[in-house]
Design a protein around this motif. Structure first.
Motif, short mmCIF file in Angstrom:
data_model
loop_
_atom_site.label_atom_id
_atom_site.label_comp_id
_atom_site.label_asym_id
_atom_site.label_seq_id
_atom_site.Cartn_x
_atom_site.Cartn_y
_atom_site.Cartn_z
N PRO A 181 0.84 -1.20 0.00
CA PRO A 181 0.00 0.00 0.00
C PRO A 181 0.87 1.25 0.00
O PRO A 181 1.86 1.33 0.73
N TYR A 182 0.51 2.22 -0.79
CA TYR A 182 1.38 3.38 -1.02
C TYR A 182 1.73 4.14 0.25
O TYR A 182 2.81 4.71 0.38
N TRP A 183 0.84 4.13 1.23
CA TRP A 183 1.09 4.91 2.44
C TRP A 183 2.10 4.26 3.38
O TRP A 183 2.54 4.88 4.34
N GLN A 184 2.46 3.00 3.10
CA GLN A 184 3.42 2.33 3.97
C GLN A 184 4.86 2.62 3.58
O GLN A 184 5.79 2.24 4.30
N LEU A 185 5.09 3.27 2.47
CA LEU A 185 6.44 3.57 2.01
C LEU A 185 6.86 4.97 2.44
O LEU A 185 6.05 5.88 2.57
N ASP A 186 8.16 5.13 2.62
CA ASP A 186 8.73 6.44 2.91
C ASP A 186 8.94 7.16 1.59
O ASP A 186 9.83 6.80 0.81
N LEU A 187 8.11 8.16 1.34
CA LEU A 187 8.17 8.89 0.06
C LEU A 187 8.83 10.25 0.22
O LEU A 187 8.70 11.11 -0.66
N THR A 188 9.55 10.44 1.31
CA THR A 188 10.24 11.71 1.52
C THR A 188 11.55 11.79 0.75
O THR A 188 12.11 12.87 0.59
N HIS A 189 12.05 10.65 0.31
CA HIS A 189 13.31 10.62 -0.44
C HIS A 189 13.05 10.84 -1.93
O HIS A 189 11.92 10.65 -2.41
N PRO A 190 14.06 11.24 -2.69
CA PRO A 190 13.86 11.41 -4.14
C PRO A 190 13.28 10.15 -4.75
O PRO A 190 13.71 9.03 -4.45
N MET A 191 12.28 10.32 -5.63
CA MET A 191 11.60 9.17 -6.20
C MET A 191 11.05 9.52 -7.58
O MET A 191 10.83 10.67 -7.92
N VAL A 192 10.84 8.45 -8.35
CA VAL A 192 10.14 8.57 -9.64
C VAL A 192 9.02 7.53 -9.62
O VAL A 192 9.26 6.35 -9.36
N ALA B 280 -4.90 7.55 -10.05
CA ALA B 280 -3.94 6.73 -9.31
C ALA B 280 -2.64 7.49 -9.07
O ALA B 280 -2.09 7.49 -7.96
N ALA B 281 -2.14 8.14 -10.10
CA ALA B 281 -0.90 8.90 -9.94
C ALA B 281 -1.09 10.05 -8.95
O ALA B 281 -0.20 10.33 -8.13
N ALA B 282 -2.25 10.70 -9.01
CA ALA B 282 -2.51 11.82 -8.10
C ALA B 282 -2.48 11.37 -6.65
O ALA B 282 -1.90 12.05 -5.79
N VAL B 283 -3.09 10.22 -6.36
CA VAL B 283 -3.13 9.73 -4.98
C VAL B 283 -1.71 9.55 -4.44
O VAL B 283 -1.39 9.98 -3.32
N ILE B 284 -0.84 8.95 -5.23
CA ILE B 284 0.52 8.65 -4.76
C ILE B 284 1.38 9.90 -4.73
O ILE B 284 2.14 10.13 -3.77
N LEU B 285 1.27 10.75 -5.73
CA LEU B 285 2.09 11.97 -5.76
C LEU B 285 1.72 12.89 -4.60
O LEU B 285 2.60 13.50 -3.96
N PHE B 286 0.45 13.00 -4.30
CA PHE B 286 0.06 13.88 -3.21
C PHE B 286 0.36 13.27 -1.84
O PHE B 286 0.55 14.00 -0.86
N GLU B 287 0.44 11.95 -1.76
CA GLU B 287 0.93 11.33 -0.52
C GLU B 287 2.40 11.67 -0.32
O GLU B 287 2.83 11.97 0.81
N ALA B 288 3.17 11.66 -1.40
CA ALA B 288 4.57 12.06 -1.31
C ALA B 288 4.67 13.51 -0.84
O ALA B 288 5.50 13.85 0.03
N LEU B 289 3.85 14.39 -1.40
CA LEU B 289 3.85 15.78 -0.99
C LEU B 289 3.47 15.92 0.48
O LEU B 289 4.09 16.68 1.23
N ARG B 290 2.44 15.17 0.90
CA ARG B 290 2.00 15.24 2.30
C ARG B 290 3.11 14.82 3.24
O ARG B 290 3.38 15.50 4.25
N GLN B 291 3.79 13.69 2.92
CA GLN B 291 4.87 13.22 3.77
C GLN B 291 6.01 14.22 3.85
O GLN B 291 6.58 14.47 4.92
N ARG B 292 6.31 14.85 2.74
CA ARG B 292 7.43 15.80 2.72
C ARG B 292 7.10 17.06 3.48
O ARG B 292 7.96 17.62 4.18
N GLN B 293 5.87 17.51 3.38
CA GLN B 293 5.47 18.69 4.15
C GLN B 293 5.43 18.39 5.63
O GLN B 293 5.82 19.22 6.46
N ALA B 294 4.98 17.17 5.98
CA ALA B 294 4.95 16.78 7.39
C ALA B 294 6.35 16.66 7.98
O ALA B 294 6.57 16.95 9.17
N ALA B 295 7.30 16.24 7.14
CA ALA B 295 8.67 16.08 7.61
C ALA B 295 9.39 17.42 7.73
O ALA B 295 10.50 17.50 8.27
N GLY B 296 8.77 18.45 7.21
CA GLY B 296 9.36 19.79 7.30
C GLY B 296 10.40 20.05 6.26
O GLY B 296 11.19 20.97 6.37
#
Length: 261
Positions: A196-207, A245-261
């Motif tokens: 599931p996409y939310w279980q991954l750490d998406l704060t690092h550079p990714m494609v 599908a892409a929007a869900v994952i890309l915005f999860e990456a954005l959410r994680q990065r904003q939460a990480a500061g």
């Protein structure tokens, strides 16, 4: 005023409805006020423009800008404008732009999006708009994806076509390897057997790599990815639109990065 559909220049512009002529002429059409405004704002080169008298009355300043940044401007009848445009109800202006300045390269993306054989122009435009909204560095498309200058791609991007770096390539696996060497993790979408996409750490550079609307990603692309990710859904829903599908994952990456500061 140009009023004849048999005018040689008008006939040439109408050919730009087809991808093979856009490639031959290295030109494409920008339809509508908004796309013309964004093209000028981003300093994308324009070669010519045509507009109805009514449109010129509504947008005198923009018509003046077009006269300053294009080599040719023509007033055309509503019938001629309607024949040049691909939309059913064009708003009165079409510009002609070169396509040989499109390709750009994104080195070491922090949030990239790659499309493998995406065929629907509306999906590609939506993916561009979504990627830009999520803060993506750029978008990569395989050669078998829809033509970047398709009118529906431009319209669906809502102007982000001009702002988002984009590149067309012929070897996705080689490109994935390059991104990995640059420190990016590669995520491939898959319906089953994925995390599931939310279980991954998406704060690092990714494609994020997404595949064809019907067939999905190729097996080779999935195998070459660092992670396969899924969006869990109710049992009676088989799949999501690729843009959603892409929007869900890309915005999860954005959410994680904003939460990480």
């Amino acid at each position: 005023m140009l009023t004849s559909l048999k005018n040689p220049w008008i006939k040439t512009l109408r050919k730009l409805h087809l991808a093979k002529y856009r490639r031959q002429q290295q030109q494409f059409l920008l339809e509508g006020t908004h796309l013309v405004q964004v093209a000028i704002a981003t300093q994308y080169p324009l070669q010519a423009a045509c507009a109805t008298e009514a449109w010129q009355v509504r947008h005198p300043a923009l018509w003046q800008q077009l006269s300053q940044c294009t080599a040719r401007q023509e007033t055309v009848s509503p019938e001629v404008l309607g024949a040049i445009a691909t939309t059913e109800t064009p708003d009165g202006v079409v510009a002609i732009a070169p396509s040989d300045t499109i390709t750009t390269t994104v080195d070491a993306p922090t949030l990239g999006l790659a499309l493998e054989d995406i065929q629907d122009p509306g999906n590609v435009g939506t993916l561009m708009r979504t990627a830009a909204a999520a803060g993506s560095d750029g978008i990569w498309l395989s050669q078998n994806s829809v033509d970047l200058t398709h009118p529906k791609v431009l319209r669906a991007s809502a102007g982000q076509w001009f702002r988002l770096p984009k590149q067309v390539g012929d070897n996705l696996l080689a490109q994935m390897s390059t991104w990995r060497d640059q420190g990016c993790q590669i995520l491939a979408t898959a319906a089953t057997g994925a995390v599931p996409y939310w279980q991954l750490d998406l704060t690092h550079p990714m494609v994020l790599v997404v595949g064809n609307e019907g067939a999905g990603l190729s097996a080779s692309a999935i195998a070459a990815a660092d992670h396969t990710v899924a969006i869990p859904m109710m049992n009676d829903v088989e799949s999501l639109n690729v843009g959603v599908a892409a929007a869900v994952i890309l915005f999860e990456a954005l959410r994680q990065r904003q939460a990480a500061g």
